[in-house]
Enzyme design. Structure first.
Site, PDB file in Angstrom:
ATOM      1  N   HIS A 124       6.860  -0.113   3.829  1.00  0.00           N
ATOM      2  CA  HIS A 124       7.410  -1.308   4.485  1.00  0.00           C
ATOM      3  C   HIS A 124       8.215  -0.974   5.735  1.00  0.00           C
ATOM      4  O   HIS A 124       8.268  -1.768   6.678  1.00  0.00           O
ATOM      5  CB  HIS A 124       8.291  -2.083   3.507  1.00  0.00           C
ATOM      6  N   PHE A 362       6.805   1.110  -4.741  1.00  0.00           N
ATOM      7  CA  PHE A 362       7.127   2.125  -3.734  1.00  0.00           C
ATOM      8  C   PHE A 362       7.270   1.580  -2.308  1.00  0.00           C
ATOM      9  O   PHE A 362       6.979   2.279  -1.342  1.00  0.00           O
ATOM     10  CB  PHE A 362       6.077   3.250  -3.750  1.00  0.00           C
ATOM     11  N   CYS A 363       7.714   0.333  -2.175  1.00  0.00           N
ATOM     12  CA  CYS A 363       7.852  -0.286  -0.847  1.00  0.00           C
ATOM     13  C   CYS A 363       6.552  -0.178  -0.056  1.00  0.00           C
ATOM     14  O   CYS A 363       6.558   0.050   1.157  1.00  0.00           O
ATOM     15  CB  CYS A 363       9.002   0.346  -0.065  1.00  0.00           C
ATOM     16  N   ALA A 364       5.437  -0.346  -0.774  1.00  0.00           N
ATOM     17  CA  ALA A 364       4.118  -0.300  -0.141  1.00  0.00           C
ATOM     18  C   ALA A 364       3.227  -1.327  -0.820  1.00  0.00           C
ATOM     19  O   ALA A 364       2.145  -1.019  -1.309  1.00  0.00           O
ATOM     20  CB  ALA A 364       3.524   1.099  -0.260  1.00  0.00           C
TER      21      ALA A 364
END
Length: 437
Positions: A124, A362-364
């Site tokens: 992100h 995982f901020c993805a």
């Protein structure tokens, strides 16, 4: 594990917490096995020593005449040289200190004079900021080769100011061919930014030969967890953009009616800087540069292969992979376990085995959606990782699949926790737990 029985692998260097003892829910303690390097890596011994050495001299930088201030200023400014040498930065590339990779990318996003092209594989931090000046998203393909062709088509169809790409996926560790992508972008008149948060701690990066125009990474992922990050890149955009923060230190002169801003890096470093964090980051760069890169790569690949080989023998373990033709990755293994939520597995590993892994998205989020999973587990390897750590993780997953957990677990507000929770974490009844929250 017989394929690796005749090999051993110990930690390459000393990291903080290498002998940390943690409590278990069933009673007793065990040495902590850290597989969360990709989130935040522990401090190298050299980093801790540098910070302890500087602490007595900590003072305001740049504007103090006292001896401590002079020492702090020298440490802060000389840190730029350590970072530049570590990356072999070009003469026209400037080192700007920030809080972390996210901070660096948001800073650069405000400087880019045009559209930015990104892949939907990004963290992100390298996805969200670019919307400010026009974000164009290229969906990845099943292979790296086809993904590159999609990038070529996008850049050839419409000019873009910047191509922002990951150096290594924070989910799977897979690497893109950065030099090739930089060459392609430059043929289209486009500059290249690399999010090196996962790459810099594992592989040496040469900005002069790679053609990378801008690069960002965080100290806390590079064994310097003291709150500093860095943006390194070509000066012209940084010199002409509005200051990232308006304040003292970013100016040459101020009147009641006007202001003359300083050039980069000072232009984007207003306020009292994180002297200790920057010194720690420089110490990490110096220490990593001294390590033999062949030995580092062999250590990482051996442990990663051992972990994959061991987990592959456990029924129900499924690995995440982005591209079927990828051949290189840093020490990250992402996987799921049939019949168990990732958060439940992570809680079990921590509570019953003293093993730390990461679970979640995982901020993805775009990448996890593309891979067809809501969440996963991530085990990441670093300089302090050992064969014993890897074998403990494999054995713990195998025991879970074969026998299930020996403790009860419940999900509350989206998080899995052992019930009852017997380990101290802080507060008046924390016992030996640190911090005293």
């Amino acid at each position: 594990m017989t394929a690796f029985a005749d090999q051993t692998c110990t930690a390459l260097t000393t990291v903080s917490g290498c002998d940390l003892q943690v409590p278990l829910v069933q009673g007793g303690t065990t040495r902590y096995a850290n597989f969360d390097y990709a989130a935040s890596a522990p401090a190298l011994a050299q980093v801790t020593a540098r910070v302890q050495e500087l602490l007595p001299f900590y003072a305001s930088v740049h504007r103090g005449a006292g001896y401590a201030s002079r020492v702090s200023t020298d440490c802060y400014e000389s840190a730029r040289g350590s970072v530049a040498r570590f990356l072999n930065a070009a003469d026209d590339q400037v080192v700007v200190f920030t809080r972390n990779t996210t901070d660096s990318l948001n800073l650069l996003a405000a400087c880019v004079p045009g559209d930015t092209v990104v892949l939907d594989v990004e963290h992100h931090a390298n996805f969200l900021p670019w919307v400010k000046n026009g974000r164009r998203v290229v969906p990845i393909a099943d292979t790296i080769e086809e993904t590159i062709q999609r990038v070529v088509a996008e850049l050839c169809t419409k000019p873009a100011a910047l191509l922002a790409i990951t150096g290594a996926s924070n989910v799977t560790g897979e690497l893109l061919p950065l030099e090739r992508l930089a060459w392609i972008a430059h043929q289209c008149g486009t500059r290249v930014l690399v999010d090196a948060a996962q790459l810099a701690p594992h592989r040496r990066i040469d900005l002069r030969t790679s053609g990378i125009d801008y690069l960002a990474f965080s100290g806390h992922k590079a064994y310097a967890p003291f709150g500093a990050g860095v943006l390194v890149g070509r000066r012209d955009w940084l010199d002409t953009a509005e200051p990232y923060l308006a304040g003292g230190g970013a100016v040459r002169s101020v009147t009641a009616d006007s202001v003359e801003w300083a050039p980069a890096p000072q232009r984007h470093e207003a306020g009292s800087p994180n002297v200790l964090g920057v010194a720690a980051l420089a110490a990490a760069c110096d220490a990593l540069a001294e390590l033999d890169q062949t030995t580092v790569l062999e250590h990482e690949q051996y442990l990663t292969h051992r972990l994959r080989y061991g987990l592959k023998t456990v029924p129900g373990v499924n690995f995440l992979r982005i591209w079927r033709d990828s051949t290189d990755a840093v020490g990250i293994v992402a996987f799921t376990v049939d019949g168990f939520e990732p958060g439940q597995v992570a809680a079990y590993l921590s509570a019953e085995h003293g093993i730390g892994v990461r679970d979640g998205r995982f901020c993805a989020h775009p990448l996890l959606s593309r891979l067809g999973v809501d969440a996963a587990l991530r085990a990441s390897i670093g300089l302090g990782s050992t064969t014993a750590d890897v074998d403990r993780l494999i054995d713990a997953i195998a025991a879970l699949v074969e026998n299930g957990p020996t403790w009860d677990y419940a999900k509350t507000d989206g998080h899995w926790n052992p019930t009852p929770e017997t380990r101290p974490f802080g507060g008046s009844d924390a016992g030996a737990a640190p911090c005293g929250f």
